[in-house]
Write a protein that holds these residues in place. Structure first.
Motif, PDB file in Angstrom:
ATOM      1  N   SER A   1      -8.304  36.380 -19.007  1.00 48.00           N
ATOM      2  CA  SER A   1      -8.913  35.753 -17.834  1.00 48.00           C
ATOM      3  C   SER A   1     -10.008  34.770 -18.237  1.00 48.00           C
ATOM      4  CB  SER A   1      -9.475  36.823 -16.894  1.00 48.00           C
ATOM      5  OG  SER A   1     -10.488  37.580 -17.527  1.00 48.00           O
ATOM      6  N   THR A   2     -10.760  35.083 -19.288  1.00 48.52           N
ATOM      7  CA  THR A   2     -11.822  34.190 -19.734  1.00 48.52           C
ATOM      8  C   THR A   2     -11.254  32.904 -20.308  1.00 48.52           C
ATOM      9  OG1 THR A   2     -13.271  36.081 -20.196  1.00 48.52           O
ATOM     10  CG2 THR A   2     -13.846  33.985 -21.215  1.00 48.52           C
ATOM     11  N   PHE A   3     -10.230  32.998 -21.132  1.00 52.40           N
ATOM     12  CA  PHE A   3      -9.627  31.796 -21.708  1.00 52.40           C
ATOM     13  C   PHE A   3      -9.014  30.917 -20.620  1.00 52.40           C
ATOM     14  CE2 PHE A   3      -9.101  34.189 -25.906  1.00 52.40           C
ATOM     15  CZ  PHE A   3     -10.197  33.543 -26.469  1.00 52.40           C
TER      16      PHE A   3
ATOM     17  N   ALA B   1     -13.445  30.305 -13.864  1.00 52.78           N
ATOM     18  CA  ALA B   1     -13.161  28.881 -13.685  1.00 52.78           C
ATOM     19  C   ALA B   1     -14.234  28.207 -12.837  1.00 52.78           C
ATOM     20  CB  ALA B   1     -11.785  28.705 -13.041  1.00 52.78           C
ATOM     21  N   ARG B   2     -14.648  28.844 -11.768  1.00 55.89           N
ATOM     22  CA  ARG B   2     -15.688  28.263 -10.914  1.00 55.89           C
ATOM     23  C   ARG B   2     -17.019  28.166 -11.654  1.00 55.89           C
ATOM     24  NH1 ARG B   2     -15.656  27.137  -5.835  1.00 55.89           N
ATOM     25  NH2 ARG B   2     -13.816  27.493  -4.514  1.00 55.89           N
ATOM     26  N   LEU B   3     -17.338  29.197 -12.416  1.00 52.79           N
ATOM     27  CA  LEU B   3     -18.592  29.188 -13.169  1.00 52.79           C
ATOM     28  C   LEU B   3     -18.603  28.056 -14.189  1.00 52.79           C
ATOM     29  CD1 LEU B   3     -21.276  30.546 -13.952  1.00 52.79           C
ATOM     30  CD2 LEU B   3     -19.965  32.056 -15.461  1.00 52.79           C
ATOM     31  N   VAL B   4     -17.515  27.909 -14.946  1.00 54.76           N
ATOM     32  CA  VAL B   4     -17.439  26.860 -15.969  1.00 54.76           C
ATOM     33  C   VAL B   4     -17.458  25.486 -15.315  1.00 54.76           C
ATOM     34  CG1 VAL B   4     -15.996  25.862 -17.780  1.00 54.76           C
ATOM     35  CG2 VAL B   4     -16.268  28.343 -17.624  1.00 54.76           C
ATOM     36  N   ARG B   5     -16.706  25.325 -14.248  1.00 55.67           N
ATOM     37  CA  ARG B   5     -16.681  24.028 -13.561  1.00 55.67           C
ATOM     38  C   ARG B   5     -18.079  23.616 -13.121  1.00 55.67           C
ATOM     39  NH1 ARG B   5     -16.599  22.598  -8.128  1.00 55.67           N
ATOM     40  NH2 ARG B   5     -15.658  20.543  -7.669  1.00 55.67           N
TER      41      ARG B   5
ATOM     42  N   VAL C   1     -20.869  32.408 -19.324  1.00 61.52           N
ATOM     43  CA  VAL C   1     -19.500  32.918 -19.352  1.00 61.52           C
ATOM     44  C   VAL C   1     -19.461  34.293 -20.014  1.00 61.52           C
ATOM     45  CG1 VAL C   1     -17.206  32.568 -20.350  1.00 61.52           C
ATOM     46  CG2 VAL C   1     -18.403  30.664 -19.279  1.00 61.52           C
ATOM     47  N   LEU C   2     -20.191  34.456 -21.116  1.00 58.95           N
ATOM     48  CA  LEU C   2     -20.215  35.747 -21.806  1.00 58.95           C
ATOM     49  C   LEU C   2     -20.812  36.831 -20.910  1.00 58.95           C
ATOM     50  CD1 LEU C   2     -21.328  34.685 -25.398  1.00 58.95           C
ATOM     51  CD2 LEU C   2     -19.068  35.466 -24.688  1.00 58.95           C
ATOM     52  N   VAL C   3     -21.843  36.487 -20.181  1.00 59.00           N
ATOM     53  CA  VAL C   3     -22.451  37.457 -19.272  1.00 59.00           C
ATOM     54  C   VAL C   3     -21.472  37.831 -18.171  1.00 59.00           C
ATOM     55  CG1 VAL C   3     -24.309  37.831 -17.617  1.00 59.00           C
ATOM     56  CG2 VAL C   3     -24.787  36.652 -19.769  1.00 59.00           C
ATOM     57  N   TYR C   4     -20.801  36.836 -17.609  1.00 59.59           N
ATOM     58  CA  TYR C   4     -19.818  37.109 -16.546  1.00 59.59           C
ATOM     59  C   TYR C   4     -18.659  37.937 -17.083  1.00 59.59           C
ATOM     60  CZ  TYR C   4     -16.801  36.282 -12.528  1.00 59.59           C
ATOM     61  OH  TYR C   4     -16.009  36.454 -11.420  1.00 59.59           O
ATOM     62  N   ALA C   5     -18.287  37.695 -18.337  1.00 58.61           N
ATOM     63  CA  ALA C   5     -17.160  38.424 -18.928  1.00 58.61           C
ATOM     64  C   ALA C   5     -17.439  39.921 -19.009  1.00 58.61           C
ATOM     65  CB  ALA C   5     -16.837  37.874 -20.309  1.00 58.61           C
ATOM     66  N   THR C   6     -18.708  40.309 -19.163  1.00 62.56           N
ATOM     67  CA  THR C   6     -19.012  41.742 -19.208  1.00 62.56           C
ATOM     68  C   THR C   6     -18.689  42.417 -17.880  1.00 62.56           C
ATOM     69  OG1 THR C   6     -21.344  41.367 -18.589  1.00 62.56           O
ATOM     70  CG2 THR C   6     -20.816  41.418 -20.950  1.00 62.56           C
TER      71      THR C   6
ATOM     72  N   ILE D   1     -25.584  46.317 -20.425  1.00 61.98           N
ATOM     73  CA  ILE D   1     -25.567  45.346 -21.523  1.00 61.98           C
ATOM     74  C   ILE D   1     -25.433  43.929 -20.975  1.00 61.98           C
ATOM     75  CG2 ILE D   1     -24.220  44.545 -23.507  1.00 61.98           C
ATOM     76  CD1 ILE D   1     -23.523  47.520 -24.016  1.00 61.98           C
ATOM     77  N   GLY D   2     -24.581  43.744 -19.971  1.00 60.03           N
ATOM     78  CA  GLY D   2     -24.425  42.429 -19.355  1.00 60.03           C
ATOM     79  C   GLY D   2     -25.712  41.942 -18.705  1.00 60.03           C
ATOM     80  N   ASP D   3     -26.415  42.830 -17.997  1.00 58.24           N
ATOM     81  CA  ASP D   3     -27.689  42.447 -17.375  1.00 58.24           C
ATOM     82  C   ASP D   3     -28.718  42.044 -18.426  1.00 58.24           C
ATOM     83  OD1 ASP D   3     -26.653  42.929 -14.891  1.00 58.24           O
ATOM     84  OD2 ASP D   3     -27.520  44.937 -14.695  1.00 58.24           O
ATOM     85  N   ALA D   4     -28.764  42.795 -19.532  1.00 54.81           N
ATOM     86  CA  ALA D   4     -29.711  42.469 -20.596  1.00 54.81           C
ATOM     87  C   ALA D   4     -29.350  41.144 -21.260  1.00 54.81           C
ATOM     88  CB  ALA D   4     -29.743  43.594 -21.634  1.00 54.81           C
ATOM     89  N   MET D   5     -28.071  40.885 -21.458  1.00 55.41           N
ATOM     90  CA  MET D   5     -27.645  39.601 -22.027  1.00 55.41           C
ATOM     91  C   MET D   5     -28.021  38.443 -21.116  1.00 55.41           C
ATOM     92  SD  MET D   5     -23.883  40.568 -23.540  1.00 55.41           S
ATOM     93  CE  MET D   5     -23.478  38.837 -23.771  1.00 55.41           C
ATOM     94  N   ARG D   6     -27.860  38.635 -19.808  1.00 53.41           N
ATOM     95  CA  ARG D   6     -28.228  37.580 -18.858  1.00 53.41           C
ATOM     96  C   ARG D   6     -29.708  37.237 -18.969  1.00 53.41           C
ATOM     97  NH1 ARG D   6     -28.211  40.058 -13.466  1.00 53.41           N
ATOM     98  NH2 ARG D   6     -30.204  40.762 -14.293  1.00 53.41           N
TER      99      ARG D   6
END
Length: 282
Positions: free
Chosen positions: A92-94, A157-161, A199-204, A268-273
């Motif tokens: 999904s990320t790719f 996709a929306r985030l990257v756009r 994107v990495l944060v969203y991926a978590t 972990i995602g919250d801390a990365m953000r």
């Protein structure tokens, strides 16, 4: 990421003590899954004890209704569920990154078509879309990975756009265009590295959601199929009221692992953000 930036990121990440604890716990759980054959002498698919036997010295989590060791099955189930979540997240990320880059950078007709496709996918109720896809395709590990991978890309996709739209008119991108750089170079060497942090944060969150979705579908019999264990089909033993009330060792461990995985990944995602937020410079 440069050394100084990496050190700053790690320093900010370590401020989140709960996230650090969750990271260590997640690493331990992954290590236990990988070392499963060395931690348990039993096979996850063959009988090794009495039927629905409670925990004892030989079977520390007891056995299931046909005598298979539940500790062994839990290790294998966690490994399968993590694999489904990770592979689905990568797919999904790719997809989301590629479509978001193309849509945001080129604009025009490509942007309208891709965003219309994104809106169409997002307009369907999420769980209904997954259930329909799971009902169409043959249930199993590969089907779960592909289904979850192909329904979770619109958010990426929306985030990257959005990030591409904010970057494509900056001076360094305009300079690259003036210098005659090819769009592929600009997209993947200039824009993509500057949009990977969110994107990495969203991926978590996608990772945690994929684990929950796999567990739900396997519980309903539409995911990973027995005798292969997954966290979802381990929970299916709790469908019986007698098991639910009188044999907690058959469902509490699997349910606890699902909760731990999702909670750890989200912390972990919250801390990365927070650690990747440029406003947190101190």
């Amino acid at each position: 990421m440069q050394t100084s930036a990496l050190q700053a990121f790690l320093g900010r990440f370590r401020r989140h003590r709960m996230a650090v604890i969750c990271l260590y716990l997640l690493v331990c759980m992954v290590a236990a899954c990988l070392l499963g054959p060395f931690l348990s002498p039993y096979s996850p698919t063959t009988k090794s004890g009495g039927f629905s036997a409670p925990p004892d010295a030989q079977h520390i989590l007891g056995t299931d209704k046909i005598g298979r060791d539940l500790f062994t099955r839990l290790l294998h189930a966690t490994r399968i569920s993590l694999a489904v979540g990770l592979l689905a997240t990568l797919i999904s990320t790719f997809i989301g990154i590629f479509l978001g880059l193309v849509s945001g950078y080129f604009g025009g007709l490509a942007d309208r078509l891709l965003m219309s496709l994104t809106d169409m996918v997002m307009s369907f109720p999420y769980i209904l879309l997954i259930l329909v896809a799971a009902a169409i395709f043959e249930p199993g590990f590969t089907s779960m990975v592909l289904i979850l991978g192909f329904v979770n890309w619109p958010g990426v996709a929306r985030l990257v756009r959005g990030n591409v739209l904010s970057l494509r008119n900056t001076n360094f991108i305009q300079n690259d265009r003036t210098a005659g750089m090819k769009p592929a170079y600009i997209l993947f060497r200039e824009i993509l590295p500057n949009t990977m942090a969110p994107v990495l944060v969203y991926a978590t969150s996608v990772f945690a959601l994929s684990i929950l979705d796999e567990a739900a579908l396997s519980y309903l019999g539409m995911g990973v199929q027995p005798p292969s264990p997954s966290l979802g089909n381990l929970l299916s033993g709790a469908e019986s009221l007698s098991v639910l009330t009188g044999k907690p060792w058959m469902w509490i461990p699997a349910g606890s692992v699902i909760i731990l995985l999702v909670v750890c990944i989200n912390f972990i995602g919250d801390a990365m953000r927070d650690a990747m937020d440029p406003r947190n410079l101190a």
